[in-house]
Design a protein around this motif. Sequence first.
Motif, short mmCIF file in Angstrom:
data_model
loop_
_atom_site.label_atom_id
_atom_site.label_comp_id
_atom_site.label_asym_id
_atom_site.label_seq_id
_atom_site.Cartn_x
_atom_site.Cartn_y
_atom_site.Cartn_z
N ILE A 1 14.32 10.00 -1.51
CA ILE A 1 12.49 10.18 -0.91
C ILE A 1 11.57 9.52 -2.29
O ILE A 1 12.26 9.98 -3.24
N LEU A 2 11.02 8.62 -1.64
CA LEU A 2 10.06 7.62 -2.14
C LEU A 2 8.74 7.96 -1.86
O LEU A 2 8.51 7.85 -0.63
N THR A 3 7.40 7.80 -2.85
CA THR A 3 6.26 7.99 -2.73
C THR A 3 5.63 6.79 -2.41
O THR A 3 6.47 5.71 -3.18
N LYS A 4 3.92 6.80 -2.30
CA LYS A 4 3.72 5.93 -2.21
C LYS A 4 3.08 5.21 -3.64
O LYS A 4 2.72 4.63 -3.61
N SER A 5 3.25 5.90 -4.49
CA SER A 5 2.40 5.81 -5.92
C SER A 5 3.97 5.14 -6.33
O SER A 5 3.67 4.57 -7.72
N GLY A 6 5.45 5.07 -5.95
CA GLY A 6 6.23 3.77 -6.05
C GLY A 6 7.55 4.90 -7.39
O GLY A 6 8.46 4.52 -7.38
N ASP A 7 7.50 6.39 -6.95
CA ASP A 7 8.43 7.29 -7.78
C ASP A 7 9.56 7.59 -6.43
O ASP A 7 9.50 7.49 -5.15
N LEU A 8 10.31 7.42 -7.41
CA LEU A 8 12.04 8.16 -6.38
C LEU A 8 12.17 9.69 -7.27
O LEU A 8 12.28 9.51 -7.89
N TRP A 9 13.10 9.98 -5.79
CA TRP A 9 13.49 11.73 -5.98
C TRP A 9 14.65 11.66 -4.93
O TRP A 9 14.30 11.12 -4.35
N SER A 10 15.30 12.29 -5.98
CA SER A 10 16.64 12.22 -5.67
C SER A 10 17.06 14.32 -5.67
O SER A 10 16.87 14.97 -6.30
N CYS A 11 18.65 14.47 -4.54
CA CYS A 11 18.92 15.41 -4.68
C CYS A 11 19.91 15.16 -4.29
O CYS A 11 20.75 13.87 -3.18
N GLY A 12 21.73 16.76 -4.12
CA GLY A 12 22.35 16.42 -4.28
C GLY A 12 24.11 16.38 -4.65
O GLY A 12 23.84 16.37 -5.76
#
Length: 360
Positions: free
Chosen positions: A217-228
């Motif tokens: 998932i990408l946020t508007k602030s430019g950060d990435l989050w991941s899982c799996g």
Amino acid sequence: RSILKEEPPTDNVQNFSLLKSNSNTYDEREKENLKNKKEEGEYTLKVSNGRMINVPISLEDPKNSDYHDRHHYFVKVGCGDNYTVVLTYFGELLVWGSNLNGQHGTNSDEIQRAYKEFFTTGLAKKVDNMYTMECFPHFITYFGIDKNRRITNFSCGARHVLAIENGLVAYAWGDNTSGQLGLNLQKTERVMFPQKIIEVSGMELVECQASTDFSIILTKSGDLWSCGSNRDGKLGLGMTDPWKIIYVMTKLSQPENVVKVSAGPNHVLAICEVKVLDENIFDELARIEEEENKPKIEKKDKQTDLYSWGNGSLGQLGLKKLESVNTPAKVEIKGDFVDISAGFEHSAAVTSEGKMFLWG
């Protein structure tokens, strides 16, 4: 799953769809055109009895659906393993196809209610037990304007779905055998209804990528989050255990200022904005003197960098080495990148000047 008993008669084939046409009523000319299309075998969603449909067909006006009075336009489509999801202009999701892992975000009772006229009037029939209710397009009823849950983006993985509601809340449902839903459900293999992803909900969200067995998932602030699944380091979290499973959405420490991300089955690409440093006064004076008689060119205050991570055994990371990387690494090619795509074993990028790069 419930099984339809009979095959629908030819005269009612147009009922196997859920998209309404551009007008509430047809005039005689439109009716004749639709009749001709049906005779040519091009009309609406056809039932193929397990056979392939090798020509494009369209979804048309349903006559016997509970949703026949709702006017929709499709704005985005996604395909997973034997299922399809589409997003309407009004932020609603429709789905059809396989529901073996809960990809529909609903249950058979909802589909039964949506198509009750098919099952009560005998229009829905079965041949060789081939058709289930999941074959019919239907809304995921959890979402909708009336519930103030308007979907602004979504992504289909192999057997799971991610969706962003009103740009602020992320949902996941479907297959969870590798923790790809990010719901911290370590003993749950599938989720049948949309569930909120707590770690990122409340942030401004712009993009989601559901892959085979992991999610980003990408946020508007430019950060990435991941899982799996972290196989080949594709979560980008720097973990050395290639078989590690992360059941909750976890923030990547790098890269920053991400504007676009693409998740392939085993590797990931990301475009990042980089601010161009201002020239010092002496360099600027020298440049002005040198280019005094040249036409003025607009100077950009930002440029982009390209990053990749995950499986690189076939060069798909573009890092000049055939090995996997578990943290994002900069790809040494120059360009103002506007689009990227991470394929199964190769990658592609396009610049604002119209140039394309391919590798892998």
